[in-house]
Design an enzyme around this catalytic site. Structure first.
Site, short mmCIF file in Angstrom:
data_model
loop_
_atom_site.label_atom_id
_atom_site.label_comp_id
_atom_site.label_asym_id
_atom_site.label_seq_id
_atom_site.Cartn_x
_atom_site.Cartn_y
_atom_site.Cartn_z
N ASN A 110 0.84 -1.29 0.10
CA ASN A 110 -0.07 0.01 0.04
C ASN A 110 1.01 1.12 -0.16
OD1 ASN A 110 0.92 -0.36 2.83
ND2 ASN A 110 -0.95 0.97 3.26
N CYS A 118 2.06 3.69 1.92
CA CYS A 118 3.02 3.91 2.91
C CYS A 118 3.69 2.71 3.56
CB CYS A 118 2.11 4.44 4.21
SG CYS A 118 1.42 6.03 4.00
N GLU A 121 3.24 -0.16 4.87
CA GLU A 121 2.94 -1.06 6.06
C GLU A 121 2.12 -2.51 5.83
OE1 GLU A 121 -0.62 1.57 6.17
OE2 GLU A 121 1.64 1.80 5.66
#
Length: 614
Positions: free
Chosen positions: A297, A299, A301
């Site tokens: 995704n 970012c 994580e």
């Protein structure tokens, strides 16, 4: 002035005045018509999540969920903004969308580029960020069968996705977010690394997917093959190019060190690309037997399969520090575990009440029921416990908190499976097979999983929590990060355009001053991100990562004068420590502009260190 307010029996901080930026972010991003504060939002969200419970039990669960929210569970932004409303929005923050090699057709189950573009646009319109692996797109100059033309390569198509993201307004006026991933052995990897050198692709984060074979070639100073399944075609055919036994075409060879240096120098100059360590990601995957992870995704994580999604929430760790700043300060593991168990149920409920932008996203989610429970406020919690973020005792405490979270979450999901049934693709033999994250659980826990199954394939993820920490946690430190600065100037985009600057203080500092007075000297635990070594940031991730089944979003902040050799070594250490990825940022470098600005101002009388304004 408005106050943050909590019930007397919850694990809460004393009341503090609500900071103007916290109030404005809360009302602009999360409050709906008729809502006037945090508790109004809590009530709406609690009622919405309780709709997944049995009809006769919904009021009881709504009350329990409300208390969980008051006690420090922070569902991700899409849940806070859209649950229980009439918005045409998803409650899921982020997705990974597949992209094939054809224009509008279907490439072995992968949608063609413009079909993928339309799917991404619909996902962003409903509020979701999107990650993509562009590695299936044939490289620049490759032969396109049945035509007289050659391929454009991934980067020009990324520009089309970037423009679409900039154009499509998502539900709730949320700016779109995208992650582009390309494998290190793709023939266009160098064009990808430099794709943002001239300021383009501002709606993308970039990450290079690195394999263990590539990293070993870097260490051994060997060449690597650049490969793709598309035939090069006669116009760019050379003596180096041939078809391998696995069906991939070799486009050429490059010294691995040269490619590594290109990646590192770009990251050193302006913070991108980040890196994903693909083999580690897949080896740790509880569902290695039925999926391959190639992208994450926006970012980073949540490494996810095609059409995968991340249903996120975080627990504010500062709410579980008893007697903060005192010699006997302690972390309440039992209260934290109880809240974590209830948070798992709440996130599982989100999967059943949310709208899905695409039918295939919903099918994928309900087959595996992935959720991502994490924490925020780690840096502040350690300060409140009188522990330095960059010292062994601080890392040991963070590791213990992560282990407590893991055990509570897996136990709760197993209990939910007994109550509601396991996720449809659950198979105990492969789920607990050698090398998976779940294989490292305790034997009693694995016995329960064999007996009852698991409700959720994955449970843990530490996400960035910028605006929910601002709006709901008095600007507690973001996710796994230490405080960036104790006080700062923060620029906020305004709905009507332009920006506004706010003075904002970190939660731990505000609480300390309330308890000790404005002139009290700050103790040695008050250390900010740029006051510690870059290695200390990596070491914290290494301490926590073994207990997180998805991944951790962490920006390693390093000073602008960090030598290139030291910067490069951080990434090599991250791979050697078994991390799943890394992104480092030199504060003050040529990276994209920050919303935080540090300005030195006179120190408080008696303070141990200057107070910085961000």
């Amino acid at each position: 002035m408005a106050m943050t307010s909590y019930p007397a029996d919850s694990p809460s901080p004393p009341e503090l005045p609500l900071q103007p930026i916290c109030r404005d972010v809360l009302m602009e991003k999360y409050a709906q018509e008729g809502e006037h504060g945090i508790d109004d939002i809590h009530r709406r969200v609690a009622r919405a999540l309780a709709q997944a419970e049995k009809p006769g039990e919904r009021e009881t669960w709504a009350a329990r969920f409300l208390q969980a929210l008051r006690d420090g569970f922070l569902p991700a932004g899409r849940i806070q903004a859209a649950a229980g409303t009439t918005l045409a929005a998803t409650l899921i923050n982020c997705f990974v969308q597949p992209v094939g090699d054809s224009i509008i057709g279907n490439d072995e189950g992968y949608p063609g580029i413009y079909i993928a573009l339309a799917e991404a646009a619909e996902t962003m319109r409903m509020g979701g960020g999107v990650g993509y692996d562009f590695s299936r797109i044939r490289p620049h100059g490759a032969w396109v069968a049945g035509t007289r033309s050659s391929a454009s390569g991934p980067v020009p198509f990324m520009r089309v996705f970037d423009c679409s993201c900039r154009t499509v307004e998502s539900a709730g006026a949320r700016r779109g977010a995208q992650m582009a991933v390309l494998r290190c052995d793709h023939p266009d990897i160098e064009a990808f690394i430099g794709a943002k050198d001239d300021g383009e692709l501002s709606n993308f984060n970039l990450s290079v997917a690195l394999t263990d074979a590539f990293m070993l070639a870097v260490l051994d100073d060997r060449e690597v093959e650049l490969v793709h399944r598309a035939e090069p075609g006669p116009r760019i055919r050379s003596a180096q190019q041939h078809r391998r036994e696995d069906g991939l075409w070799v486009y050429g060879r490059r010294p691995a060190k040269a490619l590594w240096d290109r990646i590192m120098r770009s990251a050193h100059a302006h913070g991108e690309p980040g890196v994903l360590f693909l083999d580690r990601i897949n080896a740790d995957n509880n569902l290695y037997s039925c999926e391959t992870l190639a992208a994450a995704n926006p970012c980073g994580e949540q490494p996810l399969p095609p059409y995968g999604s991340c249903c996120l929430g975080s627990i504010d760790l500062t709410r579980f520090v008893r007697d903060p700043f005192e010699p006997g300060a302690r972390f309440d593991d039992d209260a934290f575990s109880r809240l974590a168990a209830l948070a798992v149920r709440m996130l599982d409920n989100v999967l059943d009440i949310t709208a899905w932008p695409l039918e295939r996203q919903g099918r994928e989610a309900l087959l595996k029921r992935r959720i991502g429970l994490g924490f925020t406020g780690l840096g502040d919690a350690l300060v409140m416990l009188n522990l330095r973020y960059d010292e062994p005792q601080g890392r040991a405490t963070a590791q213990r908190i992560a282990r407590t979270l893991r055990d509570a979450a897996y136990a709760a999901s197993c209990a939910l499976a007994r109550e509601r049934g396991a996720f449809p693709l659950f198979d105990a033999g492969t789920y607990l097979g050698w090398g998976t994250f779940a294989s490292r659980l305790s034997e009693p826990m694995k016995m329960r999983i064999r007996a009852w199954g698991m409700r959720n394939s994955h449970l843990l993820s530490i996400a960035p929590t910028g605006t929910i920490s601002l709006a709901f946690a008095d600007n507690a430190s973001n996710g796994i990060e230490p405080a960036f600065a104790w006080s700062c100037t923060r620029r906020k985009r305004l709905p009507e355009g332009g920006t506004r600057e706010y003075e904002v203080e970190d939660h731990a500092l505000r609480l300390y001053r309330q308890r000790r007075g404005e002139r009290a000297a700050l103790g040695p635990a008050f250390v900010t991100a740029l006051q510690m070594s870059a290695k200390a940031h990596v070491d914290m991730v290494a301490a926590v990562a073994p207990y997180i089944d998805a991944a951790i979003s962490k920006t390693v902040n390093v000073p602008v004068d960090c030598a290139y050799e030291d910067f490069e070594e951080l990434y090599m250490q991250a791979w050697q420590l078994g991390l799943k990825g890394l992104a480092a940022y030199r504060s003050g470098s040529a990276a994209q502009g920050s919303v935080l600005e540090v300005r030195t101002r006179p120190a408080c009388s008696g303070c141990a260190a200057p107070v910085a304004a961000a």
